[in-house]
Design a protein around this motif. Structure first.
Motif, PDB file in Angstrom:
ATOM      1  N   ALA A 269       0.833  -1.203   0.000  1.00  0.00           N
ATOM      2  CA  ALA A 269       0.000   0.000   0.000  1.00  0.00           C
ATOM      3  C   ALA A 269       0.867   1.252   0.000  1.00  0.00           C
ATOM      4  N   ARG A 270       0.301   2.338  -0.531  1.00  0.00           N
ATOM      5  CA  ARG A 270       1.015   3.606  -0.528  1.00  0.00           C
ATOM      6  C   ARG A 270       0.048   4.725  -0.200  1.00  0.00           C
ATOM      7  N   THR A 271       0.582   5.727   0.509  1.00  0.00           N
ATOM      8  CA  THR A 271      -0.198   6.905   0.875  1.00  0.00           C
ATOM      9  C   THR A 271       0.536   8.130   0.371  1.00  0.00           C
ATOM     10  N   GLU A 272      -0.176   8.972  -0.358  1.00  0.00           N
ATOM     11  CA  GLU A 272       0.401  10.209  -0.881  1.00  0.00           C
ATOM     12  C   GLU A 272       0.215  11.314   0.156  1.00  0.00           C
ATOM     13  N   HIS A 273       1.291  12.022   0.474  1.00  0.00           N
ATOM     14  CA  HIS A 273       1.224  13.193   1.354  1.00  0.00           C
ATOM     15  C   HIS A 273       1.647  14.391   0.509  1.00  0.00           C
ATOM     16  N   PHE A 274       0.789  15.403   0.460  1.00  0.00           N
ATOM     17  CA  PHE A 274       1.045  16.560  -0.391  1.00  0.00           C
ATOM     18  C   PHE A 274       0.776  17.829   0.417  1.00  0.00           C
ATOM     19  N   ASN A 275       1.836  18.609   0.633  1.00  0.00           N
ATOM     20  CA  ASN A 275       1.730  19.847   1.416  1.00  0.00           C
ATOM     21  C   ASN A 275       1.096  19.586   2.783  1.00  0.00           C
ATOM     22  N   ASN A 276       1.471  18.477   3.390  1.00  0.00           N
ATOM     23  CA  ASN A 276       0.929  18.067   4.686  1.00  0.00           C
ATOM     24  C   ASN A 276       2.031  18.182   5.740  1.00  0.00           C
TER      25      ASN A 276
ATOM     26  N   LYS B  77       8.717  12.148   7.615  1.00  0.00           N
ATOM     27  CA  LYS B  77       9.922  12.641   6.937  1.00  0.00           C
ATOM     28  C   LYS B  77      10.401  11.590   5.938  1.00  0.00           C
ATOM     29  N   PRO B  78      10.844  12.035   4.763  1.00  0.00           N
ATOM     30  CA  PRO B  78      11.326  11.067   3.772  1.00  0.00           C
ATOM     31  C   PRO B  78      12.605  10.383   4.238  1.00  0.00           C
ATOM     32  N   ASN B  79      12.760   9.122   3.803  1.00  0.00           N
ATOM     33  CA  ASN B  79      13.992   8.386   4.077  1.00  0.00           C
ATOM     34  C   ASN B  79      14.618   7.834   2.804  1.00  0.00           C
ATOM     35  N   SER B  80      14.068   8.228   1.636  1.00  0.00           N
ATOM     36  CA  SER B  80      14.674   7.818   0.369  1.00  0.00           C
ATOM     37  C   SER B  80      14.232   8.745  -0.755  1.00  0.00           C
ATOM     38  N   ILE B  81      15.046   8.769  -1.773  1.00  0.00           N
ATOM     39  CA  ILE B  81      14.707   9.402  -3.051  1.00  0.00           C
ATOM     40  C   ILE B  81      15.036   8.363  -4.116  1.00  0.00           C
ATOM     41  N   VAL B  82      14.067   8.089  -4.985  1.00  0.00           N
ATOM     42  CA  VAL B  82      14.240   7.089  -6.030  1.00  0.00           C
ATOM     43  C   VAL B  82      13.948   7.756  -7.369  1.00  0.00           C
ATOM     44  N   VAL B  83      14.845   7.560  -8.327  1.00  0.00           N
ATOM     45  CA  VAL B  83      14.602   8.087  -9.665  1.00  0.00           C
ATOM     46  C   VAL B  83      13.430   7.327 -10.273  1.00  0.00           C
ATOM     47  N   ALA B  84      12.399   8.075 -10.640  1.00  0.00           N
ATOM     48  CA  ALA B  84      11.210   7.463 -11.232  1.00  0.00           C
ATOM     49  C   ALA B  84      10.830   8.228 -12.492  1.00  0.00           C
TER      50      ALA B  84
ATOM     51  N   THR C 241      10.006  17.547  -8.543  1.00  0.00           N
ATOM     52  CA  THR C 241      10.819  17.259  -7.359  1.00  0.00           C
ATOM     53  C   THR C 241      10.310  17.962  -6.108  1.00  0.00           C
ATOM     54  N   ASN C 242       9.026  18.204  -6.008  1.00  0.00           N
ATOM     55  CA  ASN C 242       8.462  18.935  -4.883  1.00  0.00           C
ATOM     56  C   ASN C 242       8.785  18.223  -3.569  1.00  0.00           C
ATOM     57  N   PRO C 243       9.587  18.845  -2.677  1.00  0.00           N
ATOM     58  CA  PRO C 243       9.917  18.198  -1.409  1.00  0.00           C
ATOM     59  C   PRO C 243       8.724  18.094  -0.456  1.00  0.00           C
ATOM     60  N   ASN C 244       7.637  18.790  -0.774  1.00  0.00           N
ATOM     61  CA  ASN C 244       6.422  18.701   0.038  1.00  0.00           C
ATOM     62  C   ASN C 244       5.490  17.605  -0.444  1.00  0.00           C
ATOM     63  N   HIS C 245       5.969  16.789  -1.358  1.00  0.00           N
ATOM     64  CA  HIS C 245       5.207  15.625  -1.823  1.00  0.00           C
ATOM     65  C   HIS C 245       6.024  14.384  -1.477  1.00  0.00           C
ATOM     66  N   VAL C 246       5.536  13.621  -0.510  1.00  0.00           N
ATOM     67  CA  VAL C 246       6.201  12.374  -0.139  1.00  0.00           C
ATOM     68  C   VAL C 246       5.198  11.232  -0.249  1.00  0.00           C
ATOM     69  N   VAL C 247       5.729  10.074  -0.545  1.00  0.00           N
ATOM     70  CA  VAL C 247       4.914   8.878  -0.689  1.00  0.00           C
ATOM     71  C   VAL C 247       5.342   7.893   0.393  1.00  0.00           C
ATOM     72  N   GLU C 248       4.385   7.510   1.219  1.00  0.00           N
ATOM     73  CA  GLU C 248       4.635   6.590   2.329  1.00  0.00           C
ATOM     74  C   GLU C 248       4.162   5.199   1.940  1.00  0.00           C
ATOM     75  N   TYR C 249       5.069   4.224   2.037  1.00  0.00           N
ATOM     76  CA  TYR C 249       4.749   2.843   1.700  1.00  0.00           C
ATOM     77  C   TYR C 249       4.546   2.041   2.982  1.00  0.00           C
ATOM     78  N   SER C 250       3.780   0.966   2.877  1.00  0.00           N
ATOM     79  CA  SER C 250       3.446   0.147   4.048  1.00  0.00           C
ATOM     80  C   SER C 250       4.662  -0.581   4.634  1.00  0.00           C
ATOM     81  N   ASP C 251       5.776  -0.625   3.885  1.00  0.00           N
ATOM     82  CA  ASP C 251       6.982  -1.279   4.412  1.00  0.00           C
ATOM     83  C   ASP C 251       7.883  -0.317   5.188  1.00  0.00           C
ATOM     84  N   GLY C 252       7.443   0.957   5.366  1.00  0.00           N
ATOM     85  CA  GLY C 252       8.217   1.932   6.129  1.00  0.00           C
ATOM     86  C   GLY C 252       8.997   2.911   5.277  1.00  0.00           C
ATOM     87  N   GLU C 253       9.116   2.648   4.000  1.00  0.00           N
ATOM     88  CA  GLU C 253       9.808   3.586   3.123  1.00  0.00           C
ATOM     89  C   GLU C 253       8.938   4.825   2.934  1.00  0.00           C
TER      90      GLU C 253
END
Length: 156
Positions: free
Chosen positions: A2-9, A14-21, A83-95
Motif C-alpha cells: 500500500a502507498r499513501t500520498e502526502h502533499f503539502n501536509n 519525513k522522507p527516508n529515500s529518493i528514487v529516480v522514477a 521534485t516537490n519536497p512537500n510531496h512524499v509517498v509513504e509505503y506500508s513497508d516503512g519507506e
C-alpha cells in the motif's frame, strides 16, 4: 504494498529515500492520454515507475508503460521534472520517498490497453474526461503540462 500520498501536509512523515522514477505522457490518434488506475491507492495516473540498474531512463519509460498497460511506446521528449519536497509517498513497508519524477513524452507504437498487477484499469482518456477521475494533484500537474505542449520542460 500500500502507498499513501502526502502533499503539502506538515504532519507527513519525513522522507527516508529518493528514487529516480519516470512517468509517461502518451496520446493516441484521438489525442487521448493513456492512464492507469493504480492498484496500490486507487488513484488514476500516468504509467511509470522506478528506474532499474543498467537502464537508460527512456528504457525505464518504455518498460514501465508496457508492464502496466500493454502499450508499446517510443520516448520523444521531456514534459518536466517534478521534485516537490512537500510531496512524499509513504509505503506500508516503512519507506517514505521524496518525489523525484521525470515525466517523458512518448509516441504510441502498438498494443491494446491491458491491466496488470499494478493497474486495475487502463484507459485512453480525453482531456475533458479528466475532471471525473480521482487524480492526485501532483499527477494532474504532469498531465496538464503534457496537454499544454510547453516549448520547454517544466522544472519544479
Amino acid at each position: 504494498m500500500a502507498r499513501t500520498e502526502h502533499f503539502n501536509n506538515p504532519q507527513a512523515p519525513k522522507p527516508n529515500s529518493i528514487v529516480v522514477a519516470v512517468t509517461v505522457f502518451v496520446q493516441d490518434a484521438e489525442d487521448r492520454v493513456l492512464l492507469i488506475q493504480r492498484t496500490d491507492n486507487g488513484l488514476w495516473a500516468l504509467p511509470g515507475g522506478a528506474q532499474d540498474f543498467g537502464e537508460y531512463i527512456a528504457e525505464t519509460a518504455v518498460r514501465e508503460t508496457r508492464e502496466e498497460t500493454g502499450i508499446e511506446v517510443e520516448v520523444t521528449g521531456v514534459v518536466g521534472i517534478y521534485t516537490n519536497p512537500n510531496h512524499v509517498v509513504e509505503y506500508s513497508d516503512g519507506e517514505v520517498r521524496q518525489q523525484f519524477s521525470i515525466c517523458l513524452r512518448a509516441t504510441y507504437i502498438a498494443g491494446e490497453p491491458t491491466m496488470s498487477d499494478e493497474s486495475s484499469a487502463v484507459q485512453w482518456v480525453p482531456q475533458e474526461g479528466l475532471n471525473s477521475l480521482s487524480i492526485h494533484p501532483s499527477m494532474r500537474l504532469r498531465i496538464d503540462h503534457g496537454f499544454e505542449r510547453r516549448p520547454d520542460p517544466y522544472i519544479g
